[in-house]
Enzyme design. Structure first.
Site, PDB file in Angstrom:
ATOM      1  N   GLY A  50      10.194   9.538 -23.724  1.00  0.00           N
ATOM      2  CA  GLY A  50      11.570   9.044 -23.633  1.00  0.00           C
ATOM      3  C   GLY A  50      12.132   9.140 -22.232  1.00  0.00           C
ATOM      4  CG  HIS A  53      11.464   5.477 -15.736  1.00  0.00           C
ATOM      5  ND1 HIS A  53      10.246   4.868 -15.475  1.00  0.00           N
ATOM      6  CD2 HIS A  53      11.183   6.797 -15.907  1.00  0.00           C
ATOM      7  CE1 HIS A  53       9.290   5.789 -15.458  1.00  0.00           C
ATOM      8  NE2 HIS A  53       9.836   6.966 -15.735  1.00  0.00           N
ATOM      9  CG  HIS A  56       8.674   4.869 -19.624  1.00  0.00           C
ATOM     10  ND1 HIS A  56       9.690   5.606 -19.081  1.00  0.00           N
ATOM     11  CD2 HIS A  56       7.679   5.749 -19.907  1.00  0.00           C
ATOM     12  CE1 HIS A  56       9.343   6.877 -19.035  1.00  0.00           C
ATOM     13  NE2 HIS A  56       8.129   6.997 -19.532  1.00  0.00           N
ATOM     14  CE  LYS A 174       5.442  10.141 -12.258  1.00  0.00           C
ATOM     15  NZ  LYS A 174       5.033  11.292 -12.703  1.00  0.00           N
ATOM     16  CG  ASP A 175       1.911  11.162 -15.561  1.00  0.00           C
ATOM     17  OD1 ASP A 175       2.294  12.086 -14.844  1.00  0.00           O
ATOM     18  OD2 ASP A 175       2.689  10.434 -16.204  1.00  0.00           O
TER      19      ASP A 175
HETATM   20  O1  PAF Z   1       2.974  10.878 -20.066  1.00  0.00           O
HETATM   21  C1  PAF Z   1       3.723  11.302 -20.963  1.00  0.00           C
HETATM   22  O2  PAF Z   1       4.882  10.913 -21.060  1.00  0.00           O
HETATM   23  C2  PAF Z   1       3.202  12.327 -21.952  1.00  0.00           C
HETATM   24  O3  PAF Z   1       2.336  13.219 -21.350  1.00  0.00           O
HETATM   25  C3  PAF Z   1       2.542  11.686 -23.198  1.00  0.00           C
HETATM   26  C4  PAF Z   1       1.306  10.873 -22.827  1.00  0.00           C
HETATM   27  C5  PAF Z   1       3.550  10.771 -23.891  1.00  0.00           C
HETATM   28  C6  PAF Z   1       2.125  12.774 -24.188  1.00  0.00           C
HETATM   29  O4  PAF Z   1       3.201  13.515 -24.604  1.00  0.00           O
END
Ligand code: PAF
Length: 304
Positions: A50, A53, A56, A174-175
């Protein structure tokens, strides 16, 4: 469940015109899923916590580009936060999230409670008896600084995969480490799910969009772009022919040291697939950076 998806899909068959559904329980999600499957479209999962932005939104658009119906999960997963991390302060705004999902023509928002995601764990997700853990790519960087973080991520993502049964799932670059860990988990557990990623979306000054940016003060926000500046310095040095990881790392460290509110955690070059540190930088190596800017911990990366 709000009247909408099931009724439209089953009774009137106006699936493509219906409003988005907000679903709170696993049972409702699975009923909606059966209806979606009958529509013949592939299902894409965009897992989020959630505070949505434009980063997403880019993931949601990537799902649409694939011609898939998008399910966006919104769940701030307690088990991926350490005891002294920002779980309580993590920004939450379900109303605004719903609006963004509507704008992006998402089919279903799945926003479960802790009880739905961690049933029977005595009210504490951390007391869960069953976990999913990737033990190789998770070891360094975020995994080293945030013990248990990737165990929490893998566990919740595996649960979401079981509940939503998507054909594809979209994660943000980004992750980067999370993306690689999830890809590995999918391979190892043989989830029949294709993993896509979408490039990082940035502010005009280079700061990577992140839900945590909302927690930066004005002064911190002004200096937060130092992470992306450091990555840019490393990227430019590499394109000019510098192959020493040590020199790229030193240049990143120097850049971050120019921002008084930033405290560097790591700035390292690693192999883009194994995430092992490298001495010689090659195409496909990744520059990974993490720093505290005030109280907010930010991460970023660049594929070289
Ligand atoms: O990247 C994220 O927002 C979180 O790590 C995820 C993949 C939704 C798991 O909670």
């Amino acid at each position: 469940m709000r009247r909408g998806f099931l009724r439209d899909a089953i009774e009137t068959r106006s699936y493509y015109e219906r409003v988005m559904d907000m679903i709170r329980t696993v049972n409702e999600m699975q009923a909606a899923l059966s209806a979606m499957r009958r529509s013949g479209r592939r299902v894409a999962l965009v897992p989020t916590m959630g505070a949505l932005h434009e980063g997403h939104a880019a993931l949601m658009r990537r799902a649409r580009e694939q011609g898939a119906a998008a399910v966006v999960s919104i769940y701030v997963n307690p088990t991926q936060f350490g005891p002294h991390e920002d779980f309580k302060q993590y920004p939450r705004d379900l109303g605004a999230d719903e609006q963004l999902c509507n704008r992006e023509k998402v089919e279903v928002v799945f926003a479960p409670s802790d009880d739905e995601m961690y049933p029977g764990d005595g009210g504490s997700a951390h007391a869960a008896a069953t976990w999913v853990e990737e033990t190789t790519l998770s070891r360094r960087f975020e995994g080293e600084r945030r013990p248990g973080h990737f165990r929490g991520v893998c566990t919740v993502v595996a649960k979401l995969f079981h509940i939503v049964q998507p054909d594809l799932a979209i994660f943000g670059q980004k992750d980067y480490q999370q993306l690689k860990v999830v890809q590995r988990m999918v391979r190892d557990l043989r989830f029949p799910i294709e993993i896509f990623f979408a490039p990082t979306v940035r502010e005009p000054d280079g700061l990577a969009l992140s839900s945590r940016n909302a927690r930066l003060s004005t002064a911190e926000r002004a200096q937060a772009a130092v992470l992306s500046k450091a990555l840019r310095v490393a990227y430019d040095l590499f394109t000019e022919g510098e192959q020493s990881a040590h020199r790229l790392e030193a240049a990143m460290q120097r850049t971050v040291s120019l921002a008084p509110v930033a405290r560097l955690d790591y700035a390292q070059i690693a192999d883009g697939e194994t995430l092992e540190p490298v001495a010689n930088v090659q195409h496909g190596s990744v520059a990974l950076i993490a720093a505290h800017v005030g109280k907010v911990r930010l991460i970023d990366n660049a594929i070289l």
